[in-house]
Design a protein around this motif. Sequence first.
Motif, PDB file in Angstrom:
ATOM      1  N   VAL A 101     -13.573  19.351  40.507  1.00 58.76           N
ATOM      2  CA  VAL A 101     -14.451  18.273  40.070  1.00 58.76           C
ATOM      3  C   VAL A 101     -13.598  17.148  39.488  1.00 58.76           C
ATOM      4  O   VAL A 101     -12.632  17.395  38.754  1.00 58.76           O
ATOM      5  CB  VAL A 101     -15.463  18.784  39.025  1.00 58.76           C
ATOM      6  CG1 VAL A 101     -16.334  17.645  38.499  1.00 58.76           C
ATOM      7  CG2 VAL A 101     -16.339  19.878  39.646  1.00 58.76           C
ATOM      8  N   THR A 102     -13.969  15.900  39.812  1.00 55.83           N
ATOM      9  CA  THR A 102     -13.193  14.733  39.393  1.00 55.83           C
ATOM     10  C   THR A 102     -14.102  13.681  38.765  1.00 55.83           C
ATOM     11  O   THR A 102     -15.328  13.774  38.847  1.00 55.83           O
ATOM     12  CB  THR A 102     -12.474  14.110  40.607  1.00 55.83           C
ATOM     13  OG1 THR A 102     -13.457  13.718  41.583  1.00 55.83           O
ATOM     14  CG2 THR A 102     -11.502  15.099  41.232  1.00 55.83           C
ATOM     15  N   ALA A 103     -13.483  12.673  38.165  1.00 54.48           N
ATOM     16  CA  ALA A 103     -14.233  11.545  37.604  1.00 54.48           C
ATOM     17  C   ALA A 103     -14.569  10.576  38.736  1.00 54.48           C
ATOM     18  O   ALA A 103     -13.947   9.529  38.915  1.00 54.48           O
ATOM     19  CB  ALA A 103     -13.433  10.853  36.515  1.00 54.48           C
ATOM     20  N   GLY A 104     -15.561  10.956  39.520  1.00 51.66           N
ATOM     21  CA  GLY A 104     -15.951  10.174  40.673  1.00 51.66           C
ATOM     22  C   GLY A 104     -14.983  10.330  41.827  1.00 51.66           C
ATOM     23  O   GLY A 104     -13.912  10.950  41.703  1.00 51.66           O
ATOM     24  N   ALA A 105     -15.363   9.758  42.964  1.00 55.97           N
ATOM     25  CA  ALA A 105     -14.485   9.807  44.130  1.00 55.97           C
ATOM     26  C   ALA A 105     -13.222   8.989  43.913  1.00 55.97           C
ATOM     27  O   ALA A 105     -12.168   9.303  44.475  1.00 55.97           O
ATOM     28  CB  ALA A 105     -15.234   9.305  45.362  1.00 55.97           C
ATOM     29  N   THR A 106     -13.306   7.950  43.078  1.00 54.22           N
ATOM     30  CA  THR A 106     -12.134   7.100  42.858  1.00 54.22           C
ATOM     31  C   THR A 106     -10.992   7.896  42.249  1.00 54.22           C
ATOM     32  O   THR A 106      -9.829   7.773  42.665  1.00 54.22           O
ATOM     33  CB  THR A 106     -12.500   5.905  41.962  1.00 54.22           C
ATOM     34  OG1 THR A 106     -13.554   5.173  42.579  1.00 54.22           O
ATOM     35  CG2 THR A 106     -11.307   4.986  41.774  1.00 54.22           C
ATOM     36  N   GLU A 107     -11.288   8.740  41.252  1.00 55.62           N
ATOM     37  CA  GLU A 107     -10.218   9.572  40.699  1.00 55.62           C
ATOM     38  C   GLU A 107      -9.755  10.608  41.714  1.00 55.62           C
ATOM     39  O   GLU A 107      -8.552  10.936  41.774  1.00 55.62           O
ATOM     40  CB  GLU A 107     -10.661  10.287  39.421  1.00 55.62           C
ATOM     41  CG  GLU A 107      -9.479  11.002  38.777  1.00 55.62           C
ATOM     42  CD  GLU A 107      -9.843  12.006  37.695  1.00 55.62           C
ATOM     43  OE1 GLU A 107      -9.102  12.071  36.701  1.00 55.62           O
ATOM     44  OE2 GLU A 107     -10.851  12.722  37.843  1.00 55.62           O
ATOM     45  N   ALA A 108     -10.664  11.121  42.511  1.00 57.18           N
ATOM     46  CA  ALA A 108     -10.273  12.093  43.527  1.00 57.18           C
ATOM     47  C   ALA A 108      -9.261  11.486  44.496  1.00 57.18           C
ATOM     48  O   ALA A 108      -8.283  12.126  44.880  1.00 57.18           O
ATOM     49  CB  ALA A 108     -11.507  12.592  44.276  1.00 57.18           C
ATOM     50  N   ILE A 109      -9.496  10.245  44.890  1.00 54.24           N
ATOM     51  CA  ILE A 109      -8.559   9.552  45.781  1.00 54.24           C
ATOM     52  C   ILE A 109      -7.219   9.356  45.077  1.00 54.24           C
ATOM     53  O   ILE A 109      -6.150   9.646  45.632  1.00 54.24           O
ATOM     54  CB  ILE A 109      -9.148   8.207  46.221  1.00 54.24           C
ATOM     55  CG1 ILE A 109     -10.366   8.430  47.118  1.00 54.24           C
ATOM     56  CG2 ILE A 109      -8.094   7.358  46.942  1.00 54.24           C
ATOM     57  CD1 ILE A 109     -11.257   7.222  47.243  1.00 54.24           C
ATOM     58  N   LEU A 275      -4.721  12.609  34.437  1.00 54.52           N
ATOM     59  CA  LEU A 275      -5.501  11.378  34.515  1.00 54.52           C
ATOM     60  C   LEU A 275      -6.627  11.461  33.491  1.00 54.52           C
ATOM     61  O   LEU A 275      -6.453  11.104  32.338  1.00 54.52           O
ATOM     62  CB  LEU A 275      -6.001  11.164  35.950  1.00 54.52           C
ATOM     63  CG  LEU A 275      -4.890  10.979  36.998  1.00 54.52           C
ATOM     64  CD1 LEU A 275      -5.459  10.923  38.405  1.00 54.52           C
ATOM     65  CD2 LEU A 275      -4.082   9.731  36.696  1.00 54.52           C
ATOM     66  N   THR A 276      -7.785  11.976  33.883  1.00 50.49           N
ATOM     67  CA  THR A 276      -8.868  12.127  32.895  1.00 50.49           C
ATOM     68  C   THR A 276      -8.820  13.462  32.171  1.00 50.49           C
ATOM     69  O   THR A 276      -9.486  13.624  31.158  1.00 50.49           O
ATOM     70  CB  THR A 276     -10.237  12.016  33.572  1.00 50.49           C
ATOM     71  OG1 THR A 276     -10.345  13.046  34.560  1.00 50.49           O
ATOM     72  CG2 THR A 276     -10.437  10.649  34.195  1.00 50.49           C
ATOM     73  N   TYR A 277      -8.104  14.417  32.712  1.00 52.43           N
ATOM     74  CA  TYR A 277      -8.144  15.827  32.297  1.00 52.43           C
ATOM     75  C   TYR A 277      -9.507  16.400  32.645  1.00 52.43           C
ATOM     76  O   TYR A 277      -9.642  17.191  33.568  1.00 52.43           O
ATOM     77  CB  TYR A 277      -7.798  16.008  30.814  1.00 52.43           C
ATOM     78  CG  TYR A 277      -7.931  17.446  30.332  1.00 52.43           C
ATOM     79  CD1 TYR A 277      -7.296  18.471  31.011  1.00 52.43           C
ATOM     80  CD2 TYR A 277      -8.700  17.757  29.220  1.00 52.43           C
ATOM     81  CE1 TYR A 277      -7.429  19.794  30.588  1.00 52.43           C
ATOM     82  CE2 TYR A 277      -8.838  19.070  28.795  1.00 52.43           C
ATOM     83  CZ  TYR A 277      -8.200  20.080  29.479  1.00 52.43           C
ATOM     84  OH  TYR A 277      -8.336  21.376  29.070  1.00 52.43           O
ATOM     85  N   VAL A 278     -10.558  16.012  31.926  1.00 55.90           N
ATOM     86  CA  VAL A 278     -11.919  16.395  32.275  1.00 55.90           C
ATOM     87  C   VAL A 278     -12.840  15.213  31.963  1.00 55.90           C
ATOM     88  O   VAL A 278     -12.457  14.276  31.265  1.00 55.90           O
ATOM     89  CB  VAL A 278     -12.395  17.642  31.499  1.00 55.90           C
ATOM     90  CG1 VAL A 278     -11.618  18.877  31.908  1.00 55.90           C
ATOM     91  CG2 VAL A 278     -12.291  17.416  29.995  1.00 55.90           C
ATOM     92  N   SER A 279     -14.068  15.269  32.468  1.00 55.57           N
ATOM     93  CA  SER A 279     -15.014  14.184  32.215  1.00 55.57           C
ATOM     94  C   SER A 279     -16.434  14.643  32.514  1.00 55.57           C
ATOM     95  O   SER A 279     -16.649  15.658  33.189  1.00 55.57           O
ATOM     96  CB  SER A 279     -14.683  12.963  33.096  1.00 55.57           C
ATOM     97  OG  SER A 279     -14.769  13.311  34.464  1.00 55.57           O
ATOM     98  N   ALA A 280     -17.397  13.862  31.991  1.00 58.19           N
ATOM     99  CA  ALA A 280     -18.814  13.958  32.381  1.00 58.19           C
ATOM    100  C   ALA A 280     -19.397  15.348  32.220  1.00 58.19           C
ATOM    101  O   ALA A 280     -20.205  15.787  33.042  1.00 58.19           O
ATOM    102  CB  ALA A 280     -18.973  13.473  33.825  1.00 58.19           C
TER     103      ALA A 280
END
Length: 397
Positions: A101-109, A275-280
Amino acid sequence: MAGMTSSARPLLNRRLAGFGTTIFAEMSALAARTGAINLGQGFPDTDGPEEVREAAVRALRDGRGNQYPPGPGVPELRAAVAAHQERHYGLSYDPDTEVLVTAGATEAIAASLLALVEPGDEVVALEPYYDSYAACVAMAGGTRVPVTLRPAADGSAVFRLDLDELRDAVTDRTRLLLINTPHNPTGTVLTRAELAAVAELAVERDLLVVTDEVYEHLVFDDAGHVPLASFPGMRERTVTISSAGKTYGFTGWKVGWITAAPALVTAVRSAKQYLTYVSAGPFQYAVAEALALPDTYLTAFREDLRAKRDLLTAGLAEAGFGVFRPAGTYFVTTDIRPLGLTDGFAFCRALPERAGVVAVPNAVFYDHREEGAPFVRFAFCKRTTVLEEAVRRLRAA
């Protein structure tokens, strides 16, 4: 002056020197300043399903996700993502080792490119491309190699991929193909034959592939979306990216994910954790419930967007634009040359004052700016009444 560096070296590092404020921020600020209808940035003007919003409220109140969630994502969401891939595409993924799981697709990219690309590696991307692709390739130290989608020669009002050009773009330095289908901003959906050719090339040249599939449920023809990972030899080399924002109408929650083989997930997680480590946290539980909604939701959602696409494309054609009818996404690309104009930047900056509508110049999505100069993108993920008013304004301008 106090606090200023005495060095002549620029503050922004060289890799990002060419990237200023995104066009979306610029045009949205222009919309706010002029009171124009914002058909530039791709976000809905209504929230998604009430039951999904209530699921987030319930998670907040129950204390689920208010503290750091697990690094790979909450188990409920990872299981829901795996079930989604199985249910819709027959692709089986282990939620414990093959979902992140990522902070949106933008972080996944970003995490995928930072993890998989070394300085000097070439990344072949379809042009025009979502603007974060270029920045992420640059941050990874890679070299971006664009392959341009162009209007079909048969006059069918679609953009097409030249497979020979794609093959010619691959060199011994190519590490990765960055593929987006359904494609933003052109609305093109790669055909099964095109995807099979991409897969064959990736296997032949032993390339990694990152696929941005955030518009997977917004395909308006009967063929539907076909994941690249479903082709022979592709599951073990493909990082598939999607998110909840486009499908469920909660773009501000920024909940995305990747599915991939364990070694690829481990690599991407190694970058993502810094990057975010975790989010949401609470929103992850809500998105898990969203992914379990019946197919009737997706059908109704798609039909609503199809009607809005038809409304806006018809209105744009009546206003004199050349219109490329999108097969997917919630964007329509137009050609301003029938209006006697060729500069999309100048057109979009003048349009709010001239017509009270904001759009985005496609040239920002190109390395070859001249290729995209006459093209302008409008978003139709808005209320019907808003689109009707935008069409009225454009016709009158």
